[in-house]
Design an enzyme around this catalytic site. Structure first.
Site, PDB file in Angstrom:
ATOM      1  N   SER A   1      39.216  44.966  39.144  1.00  0.00           N
ATOM      2  CA  SER A   1      38.746  44.148  37.914  1.00  0.00           C
ATOM      3  C   SER A   1      39.716  45.118  36.587  1.00  0.00           C
ATOM      4  O   SER A   1      39.237  44.797  35.363  1.00  0.00           O
ATOM      5  CB  SER A   1      37.140  44.280  37.630  1.00  0.00           C
ATOM      6  OG  SER A   1      36.950  45.440  37.896  1.00  0.00           O
TER       7      SER A   1
ATOM      8  N   GLU B   1      41.208  34.897  39.367  1.00  0.00           N
ATOM      9  CA  GLU B   1      41.932  34.928  37.880  1.00  0.00           C
ATOM     10  C   GLU B   1      42.591  35.607  39.350  1.00  0.00           C
ATOM     11  O   GLU B   1      43.059  36.623  39.922  1.00  0.00           O
ATOM     12  CB  GLU B   1      41.274  36.783  37.105  1.00  0.00           C
ATOM     13  CG  GLU B   1      40.272  35.715  36.167  1.00  0.00           C
ATOM     14  CD  GLU B   1      39.879  36.706  34.869  1.00  0.00           C
ATOM     15  OE1 GLU B   1      39.831  36.616  34.080  1.00  0.00           O
ATOM     16  OE2 GLU B   1      39.869  38.030  35.221  1.00  0.00           O
TER      17      GLU B   1
HETATM   18  P1  NAI Z   1      31.861  49.055  46.280  1.00  0.00           P
HETATM   19  O1  NAI Z   1      31.756  50.561  46.539  1.00  0.00           O
HETATM   20  O2  NAI Z   1      30.332  48.140  46.937  1.00  0.00           O
HETATM   21  O3  NAI Z   1      32.518  48.782  47.785  1.00  0.00           O
HETATM   22  C1  NAI Z   1      33.317  50.155  48.089  1.00  0.00           C
HETATM   23  C2  NAI Z   1      34.001  49.939  49.702  1.00  0.00           C
HETATM   24  O4  NAI Z   1      35.548  50.032  49.762  1.00  0.00           O
HETATM   25  C3  NAI Z   1      33.432  51.037  50.063  1.00  0.00           C
HETATM   26  O5  NAI Z   1      32.058  50.514  51.028  1.00  0.00           O
HETATM   27  C4  NAI Z   1      33.922  52.015  51.182  1.00  0.00           C
HETATM   28  O6  NAI Z   1      33.687  52.802  51.755  1.00  0.00           O
HETATM   29  C5  NAI Z   1      35.282  51.441  50.735  1.00  0.00           C
HETATM   30  N1  NAI Z   1      36.251  52.202  50.623  1.00  0.00           N
HETATM   31  C6  NAI Z   1      36.496  52.762  50.064  1.00  0.00           C
HETATM   32  N2  NAI Z   1      37.852  53.522  50.075  1.00  0.00           N
HETATM   33  C7  NAI Z   1      38.958  53.169  50.815  1.00  0.00           C
HETATM   34  C8  NAI Z   1      39.966  52.924  51.151  1.00  0.00           C
HETATM   35  N3  NAI Z   1      41.063  53.960  51.099  1.00  0.00           N
HETATM   36  N4  NAI Z   1      40.163  52.405  52.256  1.00  0.00           N
HETATM   37  C9  NAI Z   1      39.331  51.325  53.424  1.00  0.00           C
HETATM   38  N5  NAI Z   1      37.711  51.118  53.016  1.00  0.00           N
HETATM   39  C10 NAI Z   1      37.436  51.722  51.542  1.00  0.00           C
HETATM   40  O7  NAI Z   1      32.541  48.870  45.847  1.00  0.00           O
HETATM   41  P2  NAI Z   1      32.927  46.975  45.232  1.00  0.00           P
HETATM   42  O8  NAI Z   1      31.806  47.097  43.930  1.00  0.00           O
HETATM   43  O9  NAI Z   1      32.873  45.777  46.783  1.00  0.00           O
HETATM   44  O10 NAI Z   1      34.094  46.708  44.274  1.00  0.00           O
HETATM   45  C11 NAI Z   1      35.304  46.730  45.348  1.00  0.00           C
HETATM   46  C12 NAI Z   1      36.281  46.895  44.524  1.00  0.00           C
HETATM   47  O11 NAI Z   1      36.349  45.058  43.396  1.00  0.00           O
HETATM   48  C13 NAI Z   1      37.096  47.400  43.130  1.00  0.00           C
HETATM   49  O12 NAI Z   1      38.196  47.475  42.699  1.00  0.00           O
HETATM   50  C14 NAI Z   1      36.060  47.246  41.773  1.00  0.00           C
HETATM   51  O13 NAI Z   1      36.071  47.051  40.647  1.00  0.00           O
HETATM   52  C15 NAI Z   1      36.468  45.105  41.867  1.00  0.00           C
HETATM   53  N6  NAI Z   1      35.636  44.640  41.370  1.00  0.00           N
HETATM   54  C16 NAI Z   1      33.830  44.948  42.164  1.00  0.00           C
HETATM   55  C17 NAI Z   1      33.528  43.922  41.232  1.00  0.00           C
HETATM   56  C18 NAI Z   1      31.238  44.160  40.883  1.00  0.00           C
HETATM   57  O14 NAI Z   1      30.768  43.446  40.869  1.00  0.00           O
HETATM   58  N7  NAI Z   1      30.873  44.528  41.994  1.00  0.00           N
HETATM   59  C19 NAI Z   1      33.883  42.129  40.436  1.00  0.00           C
HETATM   60  C20 NAI Z   1      35.392  42.133  40.475  1.00  0.00           C
HETATM   61  C21 NAI Z   1      35.967  42.758  41.100  1.00  0.00           C
END
Ligand code: NAI
Length: 505
Positions: free
Chosen positions: A123, A156
């Site tokens: 994001s 988006e």
């Molecule tokens: P989160 O922290 O809940 O989940 C991330 C997951 O990715 C974790 O389960 C982690 O173990 C895993 N992970 C981390 N590095 C990894 C790797 N190298 N290989 C495989 N798995 C890996 O984070 P969330 O909130 O789901 O966000 C994920 C992405 O989505 C980020 O880029 C964030 O900016 C984006 N995003 C988040 C929003 C939100 O409201 N939380 C909305 C829109 C986009």
């Protein structure tokens, strides 16, 4: 290129809040989906979580048991990245870190086929930058879902410098086939929603800081006059101040500290104090057990008013007259400059000047300024302001007239452009700049703000309805009051006013 066929295998990397939701969306749309996370067991756990949630929907009669089991059968947890070799689309939703994302996509290029589309759910990071070191940067795009992904319709579709437009169309069509509302955007900081929405928070925070009103009053005005689902304080309490403040800081820095995106010291203090909102039990409001939400401030009047005079046309506020007429108030029509007179008071829609300034400049005694309402015919509340020294009887008469129209009245301190008008003018201004800079089309900007953050109307269409010259005048007056570049009107707004055109013409 059309939408991906439902037989196309899709992979989601990262099984956190977003990844799990995205995997659910793709599986519900009929695709076989592989879910991978670098935490052992996390992907399988996420699928169990999806199954539990779908189970609740089955219990509530919102989903058939067959759909639930078909979706779950399509989801498969994998532990090795090599398992993604024959996927046609890989969506990354891992930690928000440029180097980690770049390394992952480089690794994927060595594993997946040449026709596999690579997508990032980032994001705040640049798609151009994530793709820069790839052998085939043209196949990487942003696919930005909103949280929770299965519920929020907006997606988006973000194109970086190298992204192939044909693939952007393919993702757009695929998102549509999934029942989503996709929009195209260029990879610029905040894309559409996280950029254009900044003033919604920033202007309320600033009004609070300047003592224009308290949180419950400003929140109530945004809901009951502005038509927004929530006010800025209740919404940021829900989002979490750490998250909302971090997005603001990231957009502010990305635009080289443009003061239009200036973060708020009030919000920083909440973050510093661990008052993160609902999740920590305290933000602008308390969420401790038994605590009650403070009431919005309201003034009332016992004055009796039976007649008022309208001078000229009230413009967007004309809907007030039908309400007064329905309540049996006699309305006398005269020529003039869009004023409403009752007793010794004169009411006018704000043009961005403070009441003290406008009363003096326009020679209007006992001036009461009215805020914008999304729909004057149905609004429940309206903000007003007046200069110091107003005759108390005139104020009573003005408030009584608004009460006769069935409105609750909240008095703000004498602030430029009051609350809703100021917020909507700044949202429209940001949207205009995004349009000017080719970030997205007018239709997509408006759709993004309606579907991504539930605005009652897209900011550009809203500005068209208010009148672009009124928005321009409001911003010029705000800029003159504050002497700050923050309120500078967009070049596109000026151009459209000069051309006599709307944004959607
Ligand atoms: P989160 O922290 O809940 O989940 C991330 C997951 O990715 C974790 O389960 C982690 O173990 C895993 N992970 C981390 N590095 C990894 C790797 N190298 N290989 C495989 N798995 C890996 O984070 P969330 O909130 O789901 O966000 C994920 C992405 O989505 C980020 O880029 C964030 O900016 C984006 N995003 C988040 C929003 C939100 O409201 N939380 C909305 C829109 C986009």
């Amino acid at each position: 290129m059309t939408a991906l066929n439902t037989s196309a295998r899709i992979a989601v990397i990262g099984a956190g809040a977003m990844g799990a939701g995205i995997a659910q969306v793709a599986a519900q749309a009929g695709h076989p989906v592989l879910l991978l996370d670098n935490r052992p067991g996390a992907a399988a756990q996420a699928i169990e979580g999806i199954d539990r949630q779908l189970g609740k929907r089955v219990e509530n009669g919102k989903l058939s048991a067959e759909s639930r089991s078909a979706t779950i059968t399509r989801l498969q947890a994998v532990e090795a990245i090599e398992a993604l070799a024959d996927c046609e689309l890989i969506i990354e939703a891992i930690v928000e870190n440029l180097e980690v994302k770049r390394a992952l996509f480089r690794q994927l290029e060595g594993i997946c086929g040449e026709h596999c589309i690579l997508a990032s759910n980032t994001s705040s990071l640049s798609i151009t930058s994530i793709a820069a070191q790839l052998e085939h940067p043209e196949r990487l795009l942003g696919l930005h879902f909103f949280n929770p992904a299965p519920v929020m319709a907006l997606m988006e579709i973000v194109s970086g410098l190298a992204s192939n437009p044909v693939l952007a169309e393919c993702l757009y069509d695929t998102a549509k086939a999934w029942g989503k509302k996709p929009v195209h955007t260029r990879s610029t900081p905040g894309f559409i929603v996280n950029r254009v929405a900044r003033p919604f928070y920033a202007e309320s925070l600033r009004m609070l800081q300047e003592g224009a009103a308290d949180c419950p009053t400003l929140d109530a005005l945004m809901r009951e006059a502005g038509g927004f689902a929530m006010g800025a304080f209740e919404l940021t309490d829900l989002i979490g101040h750490d998250v909302n403040y971090a997005v603001t800081c990231s957009v502010f820095d990305a635009y080289y500290q443009d003061t239009r995106f200036l973060p708020s010291l009030i919000q920083k203090e909440l973050v510093d104090g661990g008052r993160l909102g609902r999740k920590s039990g305290q933000g602008f409001y308390s969420y401790a057990q038994g605590s009650e939400r403070p009431q919005a401030a309201e003034i009332s009047s016992d004055a009796k008013v039976e007649v008022c005079a309208v001078e000229g046309d009230l413009g967007i506020a004309q809907g007030l007259l039908a309400r007064l007429h329905e309540q049996g108030v006699e309305i006398v029509q005269r020529d003039g400059q869009g004023l409403l007179r009752v007793g010794d008071a004169v009411l006018a829609l704000s043009d961005g000047r403070m009441a003290c300034q406008r009363a003096r400049e326009d020679g209007l005694r006992n001036l009461i300024l009215l805020d914008l309402a999304f729909d004057y015919a149905n609004a429940k509340r309206i903000a007003i302001s007046h200069a110091a020294g107003i005759d108390p009887l005139a104020l009573e008469q003005g408030v009584a007239l608004l009460q006769r129209a069935g409105l609750k009245v909240s008095l703000l301190s004498d602030s430029p452009a009051l609350a809703v008008l100021r917020t909507v003018a700044m949202l429209a201004n940001e949207a205009a700049d995004a349009l000017l800079q080719g970030v997205a089309s007018a239709a997509d900007i408006d759709l993004a703000m309606r579907a991504g953050v539930n605005y009652p109307q897209g900011p550009l269409a809203w500005a068209d309805a208010i009148g672009l010259s009124h928005i321009l005048q409001t911003l010029e007056n705000l800029q003159a009051s504050y002497g700050e570049e923050r309120y500078r009107p967009s070049l596109l707004l000026r151009r459209r006013v000069a051309e006599g055109r709307n944004f959607h013409d």
